[in-house]
Every structure is written in C-alpha cells, then in structure tokens.
Write a protein that holds these residues in place. Structure first.
Motif, short mmCIF file in Angstrom:
data_model
loop_
_atom_site.label_atom_id
_atom_site.label_comp_id
_atom_site.label_asym_id
_atom_site.label_seq_id
_atom_site.Cartn_x
_atom_site.Cartn_y
_atom_site.Cartn_z
N ALA A 33 0.99 -1.15 -0.04
CA ALA A 33 -0.07 0.00 -0.02
C ALA A 33 0.73 1.15 -0.03
O ALA A 33 0.59 2.08 -0.96
CB ALA A 33 -0.83 -0.08 1.09
N ILE A 34 1.67 1.31 0.73
CA ILE A 34 2.67 2.59 1.11
C ILE A 34 3.86 2.50 -0.12
O ILE A 34 3.98 3.62 -0.65
CB ILE A 34 3.37 2.69 2.32
N GLY A 35 4.47 1.40 -0.39
CA GLY A 35 5.57 1.49 -1.38
C GLY A 35 4.78 1.63 -2.66
O GLY A 35 5.48 2.40 -3.50
N PHE A 190 2.80 17.30 -5.51
CA PHE A 190 2.82 15.85 -5.82
C PHE A 190 4.24 15.24 -5.31
O PHE A 190 4.28 14.37 -4.79
CB PHE A 190 2.82 15.46 -7.35
N ILE A 191 5.16 16.28 -5.66
CA ILE A 191 6.48 16.05 -4.93
C ILE A 191 6.48 15.95 -3.66
O ILE A 191 6.82 14.76 -2.90
CB ILE A 191 7.55 17.02 -5.46
N LEU A 192 5.80 16.75 -2.76
CA LEU A 192 5.59 16.55 -1.26
C LEU A 192 4.71 15.42 -0.85
O LEU A 192 5.32 14.70 0.15
CB LEU A 192 4.93 17.93 -0.65
N THR A 193 3.95 14.94 -1.71
CA THR A 193 3.09 13.68 -1.32
C THR A 193 4.07 12.38 -1.73
O THR A 193 4.10 11.45 -0.68
CB THR A 193 2.01 13.44 -2.20
N ALA A 194 4.71 12.46 -2.24
CA ALA A 194 5.71 11.34 -2.69
C ALA A 194 7.05 11.26 -1.58
O ALA A 194 7.08 10.27 -1.15
CB ALA A 194 6.46 11.66 -4.23
N LEU A 195 7.56 12.44 -1.39
CA LEU A 195 8.32 12.39 -0.11
C LEU A 195 7.83 11.87 1.11
O LEU A 195 8.33 11.24 1.92
CB LEU A 195 8.85 13.92 0.18
N THR A 196 6.69 12.44 1.42
CA THR A 196 5.96 11.98 2.58
C THR A 196 5.73 10.26 2.54
O THR A 196 5.89 9.78 3.75
CB THR A 196 4.57 12.71 2.77
N LEU A 197 5.27 9.86 1.37
CA LEU A 197 5.03 8.38 1.46
C LEU A 197 6.27 7.85 1.62
O LEU A 197 6.32 6.67 2.24
CB LEU A 197 4.45 8.07 -0.02
N TRP A 198 7.28 8.28 1.11
CA TRP A 198 8.73 7.42 1.18
C TRP A 198 9.27 7.69 2.63
O TRP A 198 9.76 6.75 3.04
CB TRP A 198 9.85 8.24 0.26
N VAL A 199 9.10 8.63 3.33
CA VAL A 199 9.41 8.91 4.71
C VAL A 199 8.64 7.83 5.69
O VAL A 199 9.10 7.12 6.44
CB VAL A 199 9.20 10.22 5.23
N LYS A 200 7.27 7.58 5.12
CA LYS A 200 6.23 6.57 6.01
C LYS A 200 6.83 5.17 5.69
O LYS A 200 6.81 4.21 6.55
CB LYS A 200 4.94 6.77 5.53
N PHE A 201 7.24 4.94 4.43
CA PHE A 201 7.77 3.49 3.89
C PHE A 201 8.96 3.45 4.66
O PHE A 201 9.25 2.15 5.15
CB PHE A 201 8.10 3.83 2.24
N LEU A 202 10.01 4.16 4.90
CA LEU A 202 11.12 4.07 5.59
C LEU A 202 11.30 3.86 6.93
O LEU A 202 12.10 3.46 7.69
CB LEU A 202 12.55 4.81 4.98
N ALA A 203 10.13 4.58 7.52
CA ALA A 203 9.76 4.69 8.96
C ALA A 203 9.47 3.33 9.72
O ALA A 203 9.90 3.18 11.05
CB ALA A 203 8.93 5.65 9.50
N ALA A 204 8.86 2.33 8.87
CA ALA A 204 8.49 1.28 9.61
C ALA A 204 8.49 0.05 8.65
O ALA A 204 8.82 0.37 7.41
CB ALA A 204 7.05 1.15 9.90
N PRO A 205 8.86 -1.12 9.12
CA PRO A 205 8.85 -2.45 8.18
C PRO A 205 7.89 -2.51 7.16
O PRO A 205 6.71 -2.49 7.36
CB PRO A 205 8.97 -3.61 9.00
N GLN A 206 8.16 -2.91 5.94
CA GLN A 206 7.12 -2.90 4.96
C GLN A 206 7.33 -4.34 4.31
O GLN A 206 8.10 -4.92 4.36
CB GLN A 206 7.20 -1.83 3.82
N PRO A 207 6.18 -4.64 3.56
CA PRO A 207 6.07 -5.81 2.73
C PRO A 207 6.91 -5.75 1.56
O PRO A 207 7.34 -4.75 1.20
CB PRO A 207 4.57 -6.00 2.35
N GLU A 208 7.58 -6.84 1.33
CA GLU A 208 8.56 -6.85 0.17
C GLU A 208 7.84 -6.55 -1.18
O GLU A 208 6.61 -7.00 -1.40
CB GLU A 208 8.90 -8.43 -0.06
N MET A 209 8.48 -5.87 -1.88
CA MET A 209 8.09 -5.28 -3.19
C MET A 209 8.47 -6.25 -4.34
O MET A 209 9.36 -6.81 -4.44
CB MET A 209 8.69 -4.01 -3.72
#
Length: 293
Positions: A33-35, A190-209
């Motif tokens: 979802a996040i990635g 859009f750039i700010l949205t992408a950056l926010t999502l990447w911060v959230k992606f890196l802040a917690a374990p995520q499922p493998e892409m």
C-alpha cells in the motif's frame, strides 16, 4: 488551440482519472500500500515536471503554499492508502466510491462558507448521493443499516480514509480557490506527497516489493494517468467548454467503477451499479442547484 480541441483534451483527463482507482489498487497488490503509492506519486511528479515544469514557489501566497500543500498531501495519502489497504479488489472499488462524495461535499461547503447561491435542489442531491453510497456498501445483501455497518466494520481504516479524503478534498477546493490567487502548485504538491510516502515507507517495516510485468505496466499507467490527467485538465479548463467538462466530470464514479472492475477482475452487484449511478446523479443535482436563478 481551438475550444473544441481543448475540450477533447479535458475529456481525456476525465478518462485518465477514472482509471486511477483500479491502477493504484493493482500496483499496491505487488508493491504494498505505501510502497506502491510512493512509486506512483514519484513517477507522476516526474511526469508533471516534464509537462508543467516546476512552479515559481516564491510567487505563491504563503497561505496557499502552506495550507494548500498540507490539504493536498493529506488528501492524496487518504486516497492512495484507502485503496491500498482494502482487503479485496471489490472492496477497493467500494472504497473508491466513498471518496466520490467529494463533489457534493464541495458544493455544500461552498454554499456554507462562501455563501454561494443555490436552490433547494442541493438537499435531494446530497440525499441521493448518500443513498447511493449506502447501496454500494450494502453490496448484494439486503439493504439495511446493520449490513452497511458490518461492511464498514470489516475494514474501518480503508473506509475511514476514503471518507476523510472526500471531506479534505472538499475543503481544499473551497479554500484554495480563495487563497491561491491564480497560482498552481500541483507539481510541488505531488513531490511533497511522494516524499511523505517515502518517509512513511522507511519509518516502519514494509512488505517486500514484488515487481512483475503487470505491476510495472500498471505503475507506469498510474503515474501517467495522474500526471497527464492534471495537465490535460488544466488545458481543458483554461481553453475548453467548462460547462461540458464540469458536467462530464460528475460521471467519473460510474466510469471509474467500470474500468476498475475490468482491471481488478471484480464482480459487482446490480445494487452497486445502481448506487454508483445515484452518486453521480446526486453530485450532478448539487452542481445544478448552483446554476438555478
């Protein structure tokens, strides 16, 4: 550019936006979802940079820069994550339909905040939209508030994000119209949205892409649908037949459900299609109420 050509380009934007629900969900099934959302918004930002360029941020009113970016990012997070966190493809389509309450909400908020004139037609318009969402949530089961509550309780996060997104986008539409002063910060947002999502992606374990050909194609299509959609809409609104485009835009819920059902191989009930049509009709009635003398 002729008005006819600009209107055609604007109509293309409506088709592109209608495909977003199915594309975001398809990508999230492989990348998470996040990635998945982070990848889509990153590529969409690149598309906007190439088509619209980077805006002159220094010329933006400070209120628009701060408030506009905050509301836009929050909305896009709600939209993308509500679809990504849906349990199934069918539920993602239902969640996307809840998000399409925003047109009626926007008009209602505009009437309350800006004192925009409207007729009493806005009341049945909102009621029809809400009744349509209730039909969608009831699915193929008998219509009852207990069934609707059960549907929402099955995944309160997704439905809650979708409804919150609809409310936030309504606020964004009303507020930015007053404070933007002609500025267009869509690329920056859009750039700010992408950056926010990447911060959230890196802040917690995520499922493998898991990249597959299908995921890769849908990722590119999703980014282009978002990026080119906004660019095409700007052309249509600036140089085309605005009334025709506004009217056509209220049929996005039905078009979106049709495209998503094909992309996600989802089987939708008759009551769903009736509900989707009612959402579009209700939004159209709300819009028409503001055109009455």
């Amino acid at each position: 550019m002729t008005a006819k050509k600009a209107t055609s380009i604007g109509l293309i934007a409506i088709v592109l936006w209608s495909a977003i629900v199915g594309l975001i969900r398809s990508v999230s099934e492989g990348l998470g979802a996040i990635g998945g959302a982070a990848m889509i918004y990153s590529l969409a930002s690149l598309v906007l940079l190439l088509t619209l360029g980077f805006p002159k941020v220094k010329t933006f009113p400070r209120a628009y820069l701060i408030t506009g970016s905050l509301l836009f990012v929050c909305y896009e997070l709600c939209l993308s994550l509500s679809l990504g966190f849906a349990s199934t493809g069918t539920q993602a389509i239902e969640v996307g339909m809840v998000n399409y309450l925003w047109p009626g909400m926007t008009i209602l908020l505009s009437v309350i905040v800006t004192r925009q004139r409207c007729s009493l037609l806005i009341i049945p318009g909102m009621l029809v939209s809400i009744a349509g969402i209730c039909l969608v949530l009831a699915g193929d089961r008998a219509f009852s508030f207990s069934e609707i509550a059960a549907s929402v309780a099955s995944n309160p996060l997704s439905y809650g994000l979708a409804f919150s997104g609809a409310a936030i986008w309504a606020i964004y539409c009303v507020v930015t119209k007053k404070i933007a002063n002609g500025s267009n910060g869509i690329t920056l947002f859009f750039i700010l949205t992408a950056l926010t999502l990447w911060v959230k992606f890196l802040a917690a374990p995520q499922p493998e892409m898991v990249f597959t050909l299908r995921v890769g194609v849908n990722l590119l299509l999703g980014a282009m649908a978002m990026g080119f959609g906004y660019a095409a809409w700007n052309i249509g609104i600036l140089h085309g037949h605005v009334t025709l485009l506004a009217t056509a835009s209220y049929f996005i819920p039905v078009i979106s459900a049709m495209l998503a059902a094909v992309m996600l191989n989802a089987s939708l009930s008759v009551s769903f299609w009736q509900g989707a049509a009612m959402v579009s009709l209700g939004s159209l009635l709300c819009w028409w109420s503001t055109r009455q003398r």
